[in-house]
Design an enzyme around this catalytic site. Structure first.
Site, PDB file in Angstrom:
ATOM      1  CD  GLN A 237      -2.345   1.217   2.871  1.00 28.87           C
ATOM      2  OE1 GLN A 237      -3.442   0.671   2.881  1.00 28.87           O
ATOM      3  NE2 GLN A 237      -1.813   1.733   3.957  1.00 28.87           N
TER       4      GLN A 237
ATOM      5  CE1 TYR B  22      -3.834   3.845   0.108  1.00 29.76           C
ATOM      6  CE2 TYR B  22      -4.811   4.497   2.199  1.00 29.76           C
ATOM      7  CZ  TYR B  22      -4.934   3.916   0.960  1.00 29.76           C
ATOM      8  OH  TYR B  22      -6.131   3.400   0.587  1.00 29.76           O
TER       9      TYR B  22
ATOM     10  CB  SER C 245       3.589  -3.057   5.071  1.00 36.34           C
ATOM     11  OG  SER C 245       2.991  -2.198   5.989  1.00 36.34           O
TER      12      SER C 245
ATOM     13  CD  GLU D 235      -4.446   0.708   7.774  1.00 41.04           C
ATOM     14  OE1 GLU D 235      -3.283   0.325   7.819  1.00 41.04           O
ATOM     15  OE2 GLU D 235      -4.786   1.846   7.381  1.00 41.04           O
TER      16      GLU D 235
ATOM     17  CD  GLU E  14      -1.474  11.857  19.391  1.00 40.49           C
ATOM     18  OE1 GLU E  14      -1.293  11.115  18.391  1.00 40.49           O
ATOM     19  OE2 GLU E  14      -0.951  11.638  20.504  1.00 40.49           O
TER      20      GLU E  14
END
Lengths: 365, 395, 365, 395
Positions: free
Chosen positions: D131, D133, D166, D249, D379
């Protein structure tokens, strides 16, 4: 407490010396096996030359005979700079053990070399993963004047480089301190690669020749107290350093069009952390001064200081990693080293739970 | 013997001779505090005797100059005096906002005339002062206050409303922040004035707290005429004085807890209430751990307070760091009272019984919740630390 | 778990009923002695009419024979609306005690009146400030068929209005449950003004005539579990209510030119609290369902639910007061009532420490 | 017997007959996970047998339609299947980002052609996806990404840099967010494309973590040509897909902890490491309390996860509430690992010893620190809860 003139000078000296000589590069080199030893030999040499190795050694034996407050100023720098030296094990634990528990002959034999930096001493007291100084299976056996000890010790800081071990062993049904030369054939040292690259070993004693260190009944407590006090200062130093780096990152890193230090949620957490650090530092200094003054509640104060410094350092490291985001998780950034060292320094000679438990016991509840 | 040692000996002897035994006992409750003022009624002879004797010496305000009715002590002498008072646990003979707040402000910002008019009557305990700062819609954002003072000849004409004025219903006079320039932004346009609570148009209403007590009031101003001579400092420059006093107020917070827990050992109270196990440990391991952690934090906090005090005495400015003490000290006190309630269990649920002194556990616990609100909320303190100490960027 | 249709209907019914009948005005009137009793008689009457008093009473005795999940839906409303009724003591603790520990004759005598709302039952088990159900000094003395009990009980909720007490007393060396009529001459009830205006008393029994409630060996545990489960739901309800009020305040109140709910530090604290509330509620429902299903770990689940709900409610109340600023400290605002009730409901039948301690014991460590 | 029961019986028999014993043991480490792909090498025969058999049944992607290589199971059948897999602790035969992330995205947003091209090769474990991103200067502010894709004939030309991909160094293909309209603001102007890691101009560099492992890479794009047919969904509308997957996810996070603590009782580990007192209680009352509180919170959290799952199955949208699970689940996991380290003491300080499996305590503890960062920081989650669930005002 506020530092007196002598202490302030020492604080300035240590800060300069460590700023100059200590670096995370060395830590990385040691970790990677790219250094000539498993500790920072150049820094240690500089400390020897500045007399810091003799900071707690009486003047008669070539030392400066300062107090724990002064030694703590050095320990704070070791934490702040992630320095790897045998300062704690030798200049503090070794000097206190031999200085307070050793007889005249023993002092003469070992204190000079400590001050000169020619002898590294390692404290071998723990036998299980958790620090429990009363739980000792290691046995001392006396035959006539000769004493031998047998048993296995773990978490022996600076064990791989030690010339002398200060070992706890059962004697007359209770733990007592003994000195064992590393060169003795009954001593086997197995180095352990530690999480924070601190030199560490498991050490086995098989009928190793030993000398009692029994000039003073309270010496074992004094050693433990001094060690915990130093670790508290080390933790304070690393808390300050990791917090400074975090503040810098908060001031520089931008997200959503703002410097992240402008986000109020992070501001309040940073502000809270800063208060925790101030308080832990004030407590640590006060505890060190209490030890130096021989105050009745020095043990309680030191337990409080260690417990609190450990919690503060772990908070500072956790906030540091979290506020650095993904970058904080990378080995490339230094921030993880502080987290690892905070964990080790918290654990050694009693974690926050241990210290808090003993504190409550000492207070009688 | 040095001068200071001689001074100590004198003070000690005088206190021994003159402080009544009853005035050496801790206050059993807030009600025993001597506030002074026109309407004051002493609750015992000892109170009155102690008050009269101390007023006679000028020792109600030991460090104020003698010409303003104070004791004229140097800083060192004042330390000696305090330690001698503490030695015998002597109570304060009289105290109110005139001593803590207005006095220091007048000494720093007041005109000679104002000093001569107000300081001696404070020192003599004749006038009880209160503080008019907060307003219903200002809260933590003090600078947005709206109470107005318009000039009309020799007077200000004050209109508006103050809130959280401690004991305004029992005070004689008030020092007060008012808006004197409605067009100026926020802090600019605020002035610091003094007024008599007996002036026509002033009225008060006590506010009942969740603890059941009413130490605070709302105060209403309806065309209240205040002489222009009662302006302290410059016109529209009152914010400087307010800020000075806010820091000063914070310095006074963060010491020992008041009330039930004052000088009492929480662990001991818990042992009595909860019992011990066969090893003598408090028979609730989690409460025991919480108390130990609190005691460690309290000891450590005191170490910081001491260090800060020592640095201040050595001439290092404390500045925004006082916000650290205010923040941590009040949060600590709330934790302490929570643990006291945990220890007291059922007794903490009693609101009016004799065995709880009229529900003191519960009431003081509830009262402690205000510690992190009054004098600047914990959030305001964290904001001050963040901007003034850590210098983090503005949002 | 999710509510089934029957439970959802009951949830809606309770919500409407309490929204309609319960109010803080009544609480204030009761506190000020301006009500006809020390509980909300009108609300209680409405609950009787809706059959809620018989929610746990078998149908044979005129009840609805629902489970704890259903009763919990009512308890949640009592917390949410700060309602003062004998629901917990009578419809839950009384119904479980008599229903599970009572013999046929006793059930016949008392369960009907419970369902009808003509009898208030109070549980009298604690003797010290901290809930310790095993520590019982009260003694049961048998002479032939007659049993009398003697001792002093504290924290007896709804004691002032009770027609029947369910009392723990030592019998054959261990605590057992007994029923004592309030009209007995050996019973002395001293009302206690409580922090949250909950009807409460200290009760003395002097050779009071008693009947054993021993139809079931586990009944005492069932009573305690049911009570703790209800208090957990009460605490969840009040957590929700105090949080809703706080959110409203955050959305309306302005400071520094912004609505205070726009300040990120408060946002994050509110968000965290909302998660705590969701989790505590899910835990409480699951624990209630486990009780109803007779699950082996129902006790553990209920201990967990009570401990967690207590901590959550105290956090919700503390944040509520703090975020309301000075207004939160005034008696004029309702927020303080939630703080007081959270304290009482946390304490009754075992505080968070007690429940956590028992949880660890049950788990075997 | 109902259809579903019949189905269960079939599945059970087949699994019993076909799942090798070795594949019913928990993973000893991440290294035993079967990722699949062109370069995959099985580490045991059992791994290969299990993989081949499951691929043969289409059960590597049980709920995908059969025409795309899946098992074609209904939601109910899928539940039955999962429970039967769990019953015998069967390992996943193969899994990577293609299964978790890209598959669901293509099923929802892909063209028929894209589905036919990519889904079967994912299901057969032939292609391992990663992925793309995050970017170095985007971090939590994903929408500020800068990697550009300019149209040149039938191709995009991609330039830029991705981070936290990853296992990009071991993947065959990447699904990737790129900026296709440099003038549009933030979310607008982002597209979702697929690319082959073997395309000229793609390079990767592993990032070493504080735990010593390198599960993530940086990926560099230097004039990488990607066919325009590899655009998923509409041009400049990639943010919709990204958001869908981010929520997806998060749903996958917050269950059981991975690694050493998976299925192991922390209290039991602590008892073994620390010892018990004479009453059988863990011989560290504070650690004991902390573990009990953690266990209570974990049990309660699972109750919420279950409830959320049940509601989702009943058709109630989960939406932003998944942020609650992500937030709490990851913070819980960090607490869990902290307590494990507290319990292990000295063993936790060993970085490479045999008795710690190469320092697994320390390494997994350090790795857990990333849980509250990856997939959206705590956060960010609190911000989402605050705005989307609580609807608090914007700052």
């Amino acid at each position: 407490m506020i530092l007196n003139e002598e202490q302030q000078m020492l604080a300035d000296l240590s800060e300069r010396l460590f700023a100059d000589k200590a670096s995370v590069d060395t830590l990385r080199a040691i970790r990677g096996g790219r250094h000539d030893a498993d500790y920072d030999t150049a820094l240690w040499q500089a400390m020897v030359e500045s007399g810091l190795t003799g900071i707690l050694v009486p003047e008669a034996h070539g030392g400066m005979d300062f107090g724990l407050v002064s030694a703590g100023l050095v320990a704070r720098e070791t934490g702040r700079r992630l320095a790897l030296t045998p300062f704690l094990s030798t200049a503090v634990l070794g000097a206190i053990a031999i200085g307070r528990a050793g007889h005249a002959e023993q002092q003469k034999q070992w204190l000079g070399p400590i001050a000169e930096g020619s002898l590294i001493v390692a404290l071998a007291i723990d036998e299980t993963g958790k620090h429990r100084p009363e739980r000792v299976a290691t046995q001392a056996n006396a035959e006539g004047d000769a004493v031998t000890i047998s048993g296995e010790k773990t978490l022996v800081v600076d064990g791989p480089n030690a010339g002398l071990f200060v070992v706890s062993a059962m004697h007359d049904g209770k733990p007592a301190l003994f000195a064992v030369e590393a060169a003795d054939s009954g001593v086997t040292v197995n180095a352990v690669t530690s999480i924070d690259t601190r030199s560490m070993a498991n050490v086995r004693f098989d009928n190793a020749k030993a000398q009692r260190l029994d000039a003073n009944d309270n010496a074992f407590d004094d050693v433990l107290n001094a060690g915990r006090a130093m670790l508290a200062m080390e933790l304070v130093g690393l808390s300050r350093a990791v917090f400074e780096r975090t503040l810098t990152y908060l001031t520089e890193r931008k997200q959503f069009g703002l410097r992240i230090g402008a986000f109020q949620a992070l501001q309040h957490r940073a502000a809270h952390l800063s208060v925790e650090i101030e308080i832990s530092e004030a407590m640590a200094f006060q505890a060190l001064a209490a030890f130096d003054a021989g105050a009745a509640d020095a043990t309680q104060q030191i337990l409080a200081a260690k417990a609190r410094a450990a919690d503060t350092a772990r908070l500072a490291a956790a906030e540091g990693v979290q506020m650095h985001g993904g970058m904080g998780m990378t080995d490339e950034f230094d921030i993880g080293f502080f987290m690892k060292r905070a964990r080790a320094a918290s654990e050694l000679l009693g974690d926050a739970n241990f210290c808090t438990e003993r504190f409550a016991q000492a207070k009688g509840y | 013997m040095s001068d200071l040692e001689e001074f100590r000996a004198e003070v000690r002897t005088w206190l021994e001779d003159n402080c009544p035994e009853e005035m050496r006992q801790p206050l059993a409750s807030d009600a025993e505090h001597v506030w002074g003022g026109r309407k004051w009624e002493f609750s015992s002879d000892a109170q009155r005797v102690w008050f009269d004797r101390m007023v006679g010496k000028g020792w109600t305000a030991p460090a104020w100059p003698k010409e303003y009715g104070g004791g004229g002590m140097s800083a060192d002498e004042h330390d000696v005096f305090k330690s001698e008072m503490n030695r015998i646990n002597a109570r304060s003979p009289v105290s109110n906002f005139g001593f803590w707040m207005l006095g220091p402000a007048l000494l720093k910002f007041g005109s000679e005339e104002q000093k001569r008019e107000h300081l001696p009557e404070i020192a003599r305990g004749e006038i009880r002062w209160c503080q008019g700062y907060s307003e219903p819609n200002a809260g933590s954002d003090l600078a947005s206050l709206k109470t107005s003072a318009e000039i009309d000849g020799d007077n200000f004409v004050v209109n508006g409303r103050k809130i959280w004025t401690s004991y305004a219903d029992r005070a004689d006079k008030m020092f007060c922040l008012v808006r004197t320039d409605p067009d100026a932004k926020k802090q600019a346009g605020i002035s610091f004035i003094l007024l008599d609570m007996d002036t026509p148009g002033v009225s008060t209403r006590p506010i009942q707290l969740i603890s059941g007590e009413s130490p605070f009031c709302e105060t209403f101003f309806d065309d209240v005429r205040v002489p222009r001579a009662n302006l302290v400092g410059e016109m529209n420059q009152g914010w400087t004085i307010a800020k000075y006093l806010l820091t000063h107020e914070r310095d006074n917070i963060g010491g020992e807890p008041p009330g039930l827990l004052k000088g009492r050992d929480l662990a001991q109270m818990a042992l009595e209430a909860v019992g011990a196990d066969d090893q003598g440990r408090l028979d609730d391991p989690m409460l025991r751990a919480d108390i130990a952690r609190l005691e460690i934090d309290a000891m450590a906090f005191r170490a910081l307070v001491e260090q800060t005090r020592a640095k201040a005495e050595a001439g290092e400015g404390v500045g925004a760091r006082s916000a650290m003490l205010k923040y941590y000290g009040t949060e600590l006190n709330k934790r302490r009272y929570n643990l006291m309630m945990d220890a007291m269990g059922g007794l903490g649920l009693e609101w009016e019984s004799e065995q709880t002194g009229g529900g003191r556990y519960a009431r003081e616990w509830l009262r402690s919740k205000g510690n992190s609100i009054e004098g600047g909320t914990s959030e305001i303190m964290l904001g001050i630390i963040s901007s003034a100490v850590l210098e983090l960027p503005k949002g």
